[in-house]
Write a protein that holds these residues in place. Structure first.
Motif, PDB file in Angstrom:
ATOM      1  N   ILE A  20       0.843  -1.198   0.000  1.00  0.00           N
ATOM      2  CA  ILE A  20       0.000   0.000   0.000  1.00  0.00           C
ATOM      3  C   ILE A  20       0.877   1.247   0.000  1.00  0.00           C
ATOM      4  O   ILE A  20       0.649   2.185  -0.778  1.00  0.00           O
ATOM      5  CB  ILE A  20      -0.957  -0.005   1.218  1.00  0.00           C
ATOM      6  CG1 ILE A  20      -2.033  -1.081   1.044  1.00  0.00           C
ATOM      7  CG2 ILE A  20      -1.593   1.372   1.422  1.00  0.00           C
ATOM      8  CD1 ILE A  20      -2.839  -1.355   2.310  1.00  0.00           C
ATOM      9  N   ALA A  21       1.895   1.266   0.848  1.00  0.00           N
ATOM     10  CA  ALA A  21       2.801   2.420   0.913  1.00  0.00           C
ATOM     11  C   ALA A  21       3.492   2.638  -0.439  1.00  0.00           C
ATOM     12  O   ALA A  21       3.651   3.782  -0.890  1.00  0.00           O
ATOM     13  CB  ALA A  21       3.829   2.222   2.022  1.00  0.00           C
ATOM     14  N   GLU A  22       3.890   1.558  -1.102  1.00  0.00           N
ATOM     15  CA  GLU A  22       4.523   1.669  -2.422  1.00  0.00           C
ATOM     16  C   GLU A  22       3.561   2.288  -3.430  1.00  0.00           C
ATOM     17  O   GLU A  22       3.924   3.205  -4.176  1.00  0.00           O
ATOM     18  CB  GLU A  22       4.953   0.278  -2.889  1.00  0.00           C
ATOM     19  CG  GLU A  22       5.532   0.236  -4.279  1.00  0.00           C
ATOM     20  CD  GLU A  22       5.844  -1.169  -4.754  1.00  0.00           C
ATOM     21  OE1 GLU A  22       5.601  -1.436  -5.950  1.00  0.00           O
ATOM     22  OE2 GLU A  22       6.322  -1.996  -3.946  1.00  0.00           O
ATOM     23  N   ILE A  23       2.335   1.805  -3.464  1.00  0.00           N
ATOM     24  CA  ILE A  23       1.340   2.322  -4.407  1.00  0.00           C
ATOM     25  C   ILE A  23       1.019   3.780  -4.103  1.00  0.00           C
ATOM     26  O   ILE A  23       0.868   4.607  -5.011  1.00  0.00           O
ATOM     27  CB  ILE A  23       0.077   1.439  -4.386  1.00  0.00           C
ATOM     28  CG1 ILE A  23       0.403   0.080  -5.041  1.00  0.00           C
ATOM     29  CG2 ILE A  23      -1.091   2.122  -5.109  1.00  0.00           C
ATOM     30  CD1 ILE A  23      -0.673  -0.964  -4.903  1.00  0.00           C
ATOM     31  N   ARG A  24       0.974   4.130  -2.824  1.00  0.00           N
ATOM     32  CA  ARG A  24       0.637   5.508  -2.443  1.00  0.00           C
ATOM     33  C   ARG A  24       1.741   6.505  -2.814  1.00  0.00           C
ATOM     34  O   ARG A  24       1.483   7.695  -2.897  1.00  0.00           O
ATOM     35  CB  ARG A  24       0.316   5.581  -0.959  1.00  0.00           C
ATOM     36  CG  ARG A  24      -1.030   4.911  -0.656  1.00  0.00           C
ATOM     37  CD  ARG A  24      -1.420   5.029   0.767  1.00  0.00           C
ATOM     38  NE  ARG A  24      -2.045   6.348   0.977  1.00  0.00           N
ATOM     39  CZ  ARG A  24      -2.450   6.765   2.156  1.00  0.00           C
ATOM     40  NH1 ARG A  24      -2.288   6.015   3.235  1.00  0.00           N
ATOM     41  NH2 ARG A  24      -3.013   7.941   2.271  1.00  0.00           N
ATOM     42  N   ARG A  25       2.936   6.026  -3.060  1.00  0.00           N
ATOM     43  CA  ARG A  25       3.980   6.934  -3.548  1.00  0.00           C
ATOM     44  C   ARG A  25       3.613   7.448  -4.951  1.00  0.00           C
ATOM     45  O   ARG A  25       3.926   8.578  -5.315  1.00  0.00           O
ATOM     46  CB  ARG A  25       5.347   6.248  -3.548  1.00  0.00           C
ATOM     47  CG  ARG A  25       5.934   6.113  -2.147  1.00  0.00           C
ATOM     48  CD  ARG A  25       7.393   5.730  -2.148  1.00  0.00           C
ATOM     49  NE  ARG A  25       7.662   4.347  -2.497  1.00  0.00           N
ATOM     50  CZ  ARG A  25       7.579   3.312  -1.644  1.00  0.00           C
ATOM     51  NH1 ARG A  25       7.225   3.512  -0.391  1.00  0.00           N
ATOM     52  NH2 ARG A  25       7.856   2.092  -2.055  1.00  0.00           N
ATOM     53  N   ASP A  26       2.934   6.619  -5.735  1.00  0.00           N
ATOM     54  CA  ASP A  26       2.478   7.014  -7.074  1.00  0.00           C
ATOM     55  C   ASP A  26       1.074   7.610  -7.048  1.00  0.00           C
ATOM     56  O   ASP A  26       0.736   8.448  -7.883  1.00  0.00           O
ATOM     57  CB  ASP A  26       2.476   5.803  -8.015  1.00  0.00           C
ATOM     58  CG  ASP A  26       3.867   5.231  -8.243  1.00  0.00           C
ATOM     59  OD1 ASP A  26       4.839   6.018  -8.221  1.00  0.00           O
ATOM     60  OD2 ASP A  26       3.973   4.009  -8.431  1.00  0.00           O
TER      61      ASP A  26
ATOM     62  N   PRO B   7      -1.278   8.960  -4.058  1.00  0.00           N
ATOM     63  CA  PRO B   7      -1.407   9.199  -2.616  1.00  0.00           C
ATOM     64  C   PRO B   7      -2.791   8.921  -2.034  1.00  0.00           C
ATOM     65  O   PRO B   7      -2.901   8.483  -0.893  1.00  0.00           O
ATOM     66  CB  PRO B   7      -1.049  10.677  -2.463  1.00  0.00           C
ATOM     67  CG  PRO B   7      -0.261  11.025  -3.671  1.00  0.00           C
ATOM     68  CD  PRO B   7      -0.764  10.144  -4.764  1.00  0.00           C
ATOM     69  N   ASP B   8      -3.858   9.168  -2.795  1.00  0.00           N
ATOM     70  CA  ASP B   8      -5.217   9.037  -2.269  1.00  0.00           C
ATOM     71  C   ASP B   8      -5.909   7.855  -2.959  1.00  0.00           C
ATOM     72  O   ASP B   8      -6.361   7.979  -4.108  1.00  0.00           O
ATOM     73  CB  ASP B   8      -5.979  10.342  -2.498  1.00  0.00           C
ATOM     74  CG  ASP B   8      -7.259  10.419  -1.703  1.00  0.00           C
ATOM     75  OD1 ASP B   8      -7.430   9.653  -0.734  1.00  0.00           O
ATOM     76  OD2 ASP B   8      -8.110  11.258  -2.068  1.00  0.00           O
ATOM     77  N   ILE B   9      -5.954   6.724  -2.264  1.00  0.00           N
ATOM     78  CA  ILE B   9      -6.523   5.508  -2.849  1.00  0.00           C
ATOM     79  C   ILE B   9      -7.606   4.942  -1.933  1.00  0.00           C
ATOM     80  O   ILE B   9      -7.768   5.366  -0.794  1.00  0.00           O
ATOM     81  CB  ILE B   9      -5.442   4.429  -3.106  1.00  0.00           C
ATOM     82  CG1 ILE B   9      -4.769   4.007  -1.796  1.00  0.00           C
ATOM     83  CG2 ILE B   9      -4.422   4.943  -4.124  1.00  0.00           C
ATOM     84  CD1 ILE B   9      -3.764   2.860  -1.949  1.00  0.00           C
TER      85      ILE B   9
ATOM     86  N   CYS C 276      -7.967  -1.979  -5.889  1.00  0.00           N
ATOM     87  CA  CYS C 276      -7.360  -0.761  -5.377  1.00  0.00           C
ATOM     88  C   CYS C 276      -7.470   0.319  -6.454  1.00  0.00           C
ATOM     89  O   CYS C 276      -6.991   0.125  -7.569  1.00  0.00           O
ATOM     90  CB  CYS C 276      -5.897  -1.044  -5.034  1.00  0.00           C
ATOM     91  SG  CYS C 276      -5.012   0.352  -4.347  1.00  0.00           S
ATOM     92  N   TYR C 277      -8.121   1.437  -6.116  1.00  0.00           N
ATOM     93  CA  TYR C 277      -8.376   2.496  -7.083  1.00  0.00           C
ATOM     94  C   TYR C 277      -7.908   3.851  -6.556  1.00  0.00           C
ATOM     95  O   TYR C 277      -7.924   4.081  -5.342  1.00  0.00           O
ATOM     96  CB  TYR C 277      -9.872   2.628  -7.363  1.00  0.00           C
ATOM     97  CG  TYR C 277     -10.527   1.397  -7.904  1.00  0.00           C
ATOM     98  CD1 TYR C 277     -10.316   0.983  -9.213  1.00  0.00           C
ATOM     99  CD2 TYR C 277     -11.387   0.644  -7.113  1.00  0.00           C
ATOM    100  CE1 TYR C 277     -10.945  -0.148  -9.719  1.00  0.00           C
ATOM    101  CE2 TYR C 277     -12.022  -0.485  -7.610  1.00  0.00           C
ATOM    102  CZ  TYR C 277     -11.797  -0.875  -8.908  1.00  0.00           C
ATOM    103  OH  TYR C 277     -12.410  -1.993  -9.402  1.00  0.00           O
ATOM    104  N   PRO C 278      -7.583   4.785  -7.462  1.00  0.00           N
ATOM    105  CA  PRO C 278      -7.419   6.163  -7.014  1.00  0.00           C
ATOM    106  C   PRO C 278      -8.768   6.623  -6.452  1.00  0.00           C
ATOM    107  O   PRO C 278      -9.814   6.358  -7.051  1.00  0.00           O
ATOM    108  CB  PRO C 278      -7.073   6.931  -8.302  1.00  0.00           C
ATOM    109  CG  PRO C 278      -6.576   5.885  -9.254  1.00  0.00           C
ATOM    110  CD  PRO C 278      -7.317   4.635  -8.901  1.00  0.00           C
TER     111      PRO C 278
END
Length: 128
Positions: free
Chosen positions: A18-24, A26-28, A44-46
């Protein structure tokens, strides 16, 4: 159900992912898929690309990210704790885990005994 018996939790591997994806992105948010093919895949969506429906139920948050499920699927799974994990593979076509060679997977455990009694009162609709 005590405060430690949450409706949804995540493994350490899922929290790292989750932290990795949120780097690209941020709001998911997550929405537990109810489809035939991805039934065990939380999508998992923006957050601004997915409209949470009035009949979606917010199960809680993992890593600061809200997790929703449709009301009809919640009815079937209301006695179940969802545990979001990560496994090798490809995510759903529109899910943000797609193309990262890992994907989210929902594991579960049934609430039992005294845990199961107050569950109906703990769910909150997205519109609430």
């Amino acid at each position: 159900m005590t405060a430690t018996e949450l409706r949804v939790l995540a493994t350490d591997a899922a929290l790292d992912f989750i932290a990795e994806i949120r780097r690209d992105h941020p709001d998911i948010l997550f929405h537990q898929s109810g489809g035939c093919c991805d039934g065990s895949s939380p999508m998992c969506y923006p957050a601004d690309d997915y409209i949470v429906g009035d009949n979606d139920v917010k199960l809680g948050e993992i890593g600061g990210v809200p997790v929703y499920i449709s009301a009809s699927q919640f009815e079937v799974w209301k006695h179940t704790q969802l545990i979001i994990d990560v496994v090798p593979g490809r995510g759903g076509m529109f899910s943000l885990d797609n193309g990262r060679e890992r994907r989210f997977l929902t594991r579960s455990r049934l609430f039992g005994g005294a845990e199961a009694c107050p569950l109906a009162a703990t769910a909150t609709s997205a519109g609430a």
